[in-house]
Design a protein around this motif. Sequence first.
Motif, PDB file in Angstrom:
ATOM      1  N   TYR A 135       1.042  -0.962   0.016  1.00 14.41           N
ATOM      2  CA  TYR A 135       0.339   0.022  -0.320  1.00 14.41           C
ATOM      3  C   TYR A 135       0.620   1.307  -0.275  1.00 14.41           C
ATOM      4  CZ  TYR A 135      -3.608  -3.155   1.156  1.00 14.41           C
ATOM      5  OH  TYR A 135      -4.933  -4.173   1.807  1.00 14.41           O
ATOM      6  N   HIS A 136       0.657   2.706  -0.846  1.00 13.33           N
ATOM      7  CA  HIS A 136       0.890   3.129  -0.839  1.00 13.33           C
ATOM      8  C   HIS A 136       0.371   4.618  -0.376  1.00 13.33           C
ATOM      9  CE1 HIS A 136       4.444   1.751  -1.832  1.00 13.33           C
ATOM     10  NE2 HIS A 136       4.521   0.952  -3.027  1.00 13.33           N
ATOM     11  N   VAL A 137       0.217   5.328   1.188  1.00 14.72           N
ATOM     12  CA  VAL A 137      -0.567   6.741   1.125  1.00 14.72           C
ATOM     13  C   VAL A 137      -0.135   7.676  -0.074  1.00 14.72           C
ATOM     14  CG1 VAL A 137      -1.265   8.935   2.367  1.00 14.72           C
ATOM     15  CG2 VAL A 137      -0.916   6.068   2.854  1.00 14.72           C
ATOM     16  N   ILE A 138      -0.729   8.217  -1.452  1.00 15.39           N
ATOM     17  CA  ILE A 138      -0.699   9.699  -2.043  1.00 15.39           C
ATOM     18  C   ILE A 138      -1.722  10.658  -0.845  1.00 15.39           C
ATOM     19  CG2 ILE A 138      -0.855  10.718  -4.460  1.00 15.39           C
ATOM     20  CD1 ILE A 138       0.951   7.967  -3.835  1.00 15.39           C
ATOM     21  N   ILE A 139      -0.266  12.048  -0.856  1.00 19.53           N
ATOM     22  CA  ILE A 139      -1.353  13.732  -0.556  1.00 19.53           C
ATOM     23  C   ILE A 139      -1.503  14.107  -1.633  1.00 19.53           C
ATOM     24  CG2 ILE A 139      -0.977  14.759   1.159  1.00 19.53           C
ATOM     25  CD1 ILE A 139       0.863  12.913   3.045  1.00 19.53           C
ATOM     26  N   ASN A 140      -2.651  14.388  -1.976  1.00 21.19           N
ATOM     27  CA  ASN A 140      -2.996  14.901  -2.549  1.00 21.19           C
ATOM     28  C   ASN A 140      -2.952  16.983  -2.261  1.00 21.19           C
ATOM     29  OD1 ASN A 140      -3.256  13.686  -4.931  1.00 21.19           O
ATOM     30  ND2 ASN A 140      -5.855  13.326  -4.274  1.00 21.19           N
ATOM     31  N   ASP A 141      -3.090  16.964  -0.929  1.00 19.15           N
ATOM     32  CA  ASP A 141      -3.219  18.287  -0.197  1.00 19.15           C
ATOM     33  C   ASP A 141      -1.952  18.411   0.481  1.00 19.15           C
ATOM     34  OD1 ASP A 141      -3.755  21.141   1.391  1.00 19.15           O
ATOM     35  OD2 ASP A 141      -4.890  19.888   2.479  1.00 19.15           O
TER      36      ASP A 141
END
Length: 172
Positions: A135-141
């Motif tokens: 799993y990879h968390v992608i931050i847009n903000d």
Amino acid sequence: MFDINNYYLGVILAHPSYFRNPESKRRRLENKECDPFFSLTFEQAIILGTATLLRRQGDNYYDEDYSRYRNELCYQEKVTNQYGITLAFFKPFSEYFTEEPKIFEEESLFFEEEIVEELLNHSYYVVYSKLTREYHVIINDEEVLSLVREDYLKDLLGDKRFDIMIQKSKKR
């Protein structure tokens, strides 16, 4: 299984040895995008540091933003690692992002235009790869990372000194 409670946002600092260390020097030359302090001056790197996404396993915090491969950059609280990087501050991811994680399958992400649009409607999202089973968390903000650094400085200086520093920087 994915658990957002294993993720943190933190600030890492360069120890002066980071810039002399042969391991970190080679790493910086080979992968500039993986150098957390690439866009900072020496002073900024050792005082202000860089905000980063961390995944916790026991007492270890693995850098999800600047590692070249899984578990490469590992930190422990207030301990300088073999590259000369120190984890100075961290808080749970959920203190900055309150929405529930939305998980997308990596292999099917870019085949449907609606999915791409949906990705952009979230402050962050999670990608799962069937191939690697990770799993990879992608931050847009990305503004949240500035808030993390601000919280670090408030923790370091105290609210009163932090306010004075901000007032002085606005006068310049």
